[in-house]
Design a protein around this motif. Structure first.
Motif, PDB file in Angstrom:
ATOM      1  N   GLN A  41      52.713   7.279  19.109  1.00 53.03           N
ATOM      2  CA  GLN A  41      53.600   7.486  20.272  1.00 53.03           C
ATOM      3  C   GLN A  41      52.924   7.088  21.583  1.00 53.03           C
ATOM      4  N   PHE A  42      51.608   6.926  21.562  1.00 49.74           N
ATOM      5  CA  PHE A  42      50.895   6.533  22.779  1.00 49.74           C
ATOM      6  C   PHE A  42      50.725   5.026  22.784  1.00 49.74           C
ATOM      7  N   HIS A  67      55.590   7.545  24.314  1.00 51.79           N
ATOM      8  CA  HIS A  67      56.962   7.370  23.831  1.00 51.79           C
ATOM      9  C   HIS A  67      57.370   8.638  23.093  1.00 51.79           C
ATOM     10  N   HIS A  68      57.926   9.565  23.877  1.00 50.89           N
ATOM     11  CA  HIS A  68      58.287  10.885  23.353  1.00 50.89           C
ATOM     12  C   HIS A  68      59.599  10.773  22.570  1.00 50.89           C
ATOM     13  N   PRO A  69      59.687  11.445  21.403  1.00 51.06           N
ATOM     14  CA  PRO A  69      60.875  11.279  20.539  1.00 51.06           C
ATOM     15  C   PRO A  69      62.192  11.653  21.210  1.00 51.06           C
ATOM     16  N   GLY A  72      61.971  10.225  25.784  1.00 49.31           N
ATOM     17  CA  GLY A  72      61.820   8.814  26.105  1.00 49.31           C
ATOM     18  C   GLY A  72      60.401   8.537  26.594  1.00 49.31           C
ATOM     19  N   VAL A  73      60.263   7.527  27.447  1.00 43.24           N
ATOM     20  CA  VAL A  73      58.925   7.146  27.896  1.00 43.24           C
ATOM     21  C   VAL A  73      58.442   8.097  28.995  1.00 43.24           C
ATOM     22  N   VAL A  74      57.356   8.789  28.716  1.00 41.34           N
ATOM     23  CA  VAL A  74      56.768   9.716  29.683  1.00 41.34           C
ATOM     24  C   VAL A  74      55.608   8.987  30.390  1.00 41.34           C
ATOM     25  N   PRO A  75      55.657   8.907  31.740  1.00 40.78           N
ATOM     26  CA  PRO A  75      54.594   8.204  32.461  1.00 40.78           C
ATOM     27  C   PRO A  75      53.305   9.018  32.492  1.00 40.78           C
TER      28      PRO A  75
END
Ligand code: C2E
Ligand code: MG
Ligand code: MG
Ligand code: MG
Length: 295
Positions: A41-42, A67-69, A72-75
């Motif tokens: 996910q990273f 990329h959190h399930p 979504g995309v966590v900065p």
């Protein structure tokens, strides 16, 4: 809830436990789980760092996204501080380093000669085992030490210099280039620079932005003093956050060596980076070249 190193304690909270804290706790639980069970996910993006005179790409900075399930995309600004305050950064940094070095080995195999830059946190450079682990990661990936740049911040060094300086010297002795990130935002004086084994300084975006603001004379003076010192100490000076051509022109005239920012390229996924590099090498970053040849 309280976190000290890897020691976690749970307490019952009353109404002062606001939704922000609950969100953070949930994110932390997810982060811990993802690092153990779903490291894929990273995902790294890469942002080019370009020579202001030749227009060629000297290196790319690896910037992690989660990329959190469900979210979504966590900065990184949302989860790196969490990883830092809980010690989980010790698990994240090796993932980032390995992925960046694997990618770099691929570029070398394809005949693309660029270095890769990886960001380190305060905890990483307080870890006396870091140099050995980095050496091991380089050997595993088959990447030479001079292709790796490690970005550290002033404040992470200054937190505990007695602990961090030996680590930094060992990294330097391995042949790795250390880069002082977000420079100008910390406490240390310019003269402290010569005591650090760094090869590169990155002027913080706030000063680069300042070149277009009301206080531009201040930003200009500060940048000029950094580039002057850099020239004396043999340091490469990078400006981050370059968003337009006038800023780029001014940074070049102020003596910066390398620029990085949305004007050159946003951070790109590995595949997009390859496409970008192929296009740019065919035309050596056209906007930069145009400019140098017209001088
Ligand atoms: P940083 O190392 O100073 O990275 C530069 C940040 O500025 C990146 O944000 C980049 O996308 C953004 N940036 C680049 N050019 C421009 C521009 O022209 N304009 C603007 N407004 N922004 C620009 P990002 O990717 O969100 O990363 C934020 C911070 O998170 C990084 O700051 C770094 O401190 C941290 N970070 C990112 N990846 C990692 C990592 O793998 N490990 C650690 N420890 N920290 C990381
Ligand atoms: Mg950085
Ligand atoms: Mg920076
Ligand atoms: Mg910054």
């Amino acid at each position: 809830y309280e976190a000290k190193g890897n020691d976690f304690r749970v307490a019952v909270y009353g109404p002062e436990m606001d939704s922000g804290r609950i969100e953070r706790l949930a994110l932390l639980a997810d982060l811990r789980l993802a690092l153990i069970t779903h490291p894929e996910q990273f995902v790294l993006q890469y942002q080019p760092k370009v020579d202001v005179h030749s227009g060629s790409v000297t290196s790319v900075e690896a910037l992690v996204r989660w990329h959190h399930p469900t979210l979504g995309v966590v900065p990184p600004d949302r989860f790196i501080p969490l990883a830092e305050s809980t010690g989980l950064i010790a698990n994240l940094t090796p993932l980032v380093l390995d992925a960046a070095l694997r990618e770099c080995a691929g570029w070398t195999a394809e005949g693309i000669a660029i270095s890769v830059a990886v960001n380190l946190s305060a905890r990483n450079i307080s870890d006396e085992n870091l140099p050995g682990r980095v050496a091991q990661a380089l050997a595993t990936a088959g990447v030479s030490a001079d292709q790796l740049i490690l970005e550290i911040t002033e404040s992470s060094v200054m937190g505990d210099p007695a602990q961090t300086l030996p680590v930094l010297h060992q990294l330097h002795d391995l042949g790795i280039c250390l880069s002082l990130d977000d420079f100008g935002t910390g406490y240390s004086s310019l003269s402290y620079l010569q005591r650090l084994p760094v090869g590169e300084v990155k002027i913080d975006r706030s000063f680069v932005l300042g070149l277009a603001g009301d206080n531009r004379a201040n930003s200009r003076a500060l940048i000029r003093s950094i580039t002057g010192l850099g020239a004396n100490l043999g340091l490469r000076i990078v400006a981050e956050g370059v968003e337009d051509q006038p800023t780029l022109d001014e940074l070049r005239s102020l003596g910066c060596d390398i620029v990085q920012g949305y004007y050159i390229s946003r951070p790109l996924g590995a595949t997009d980076l390859r496409t970008w590099l192929a296009r740019e090498s065919a035309d050596a970053v056209p906007r930069l070249r145009l400019l140098t040849s017209s001088r």
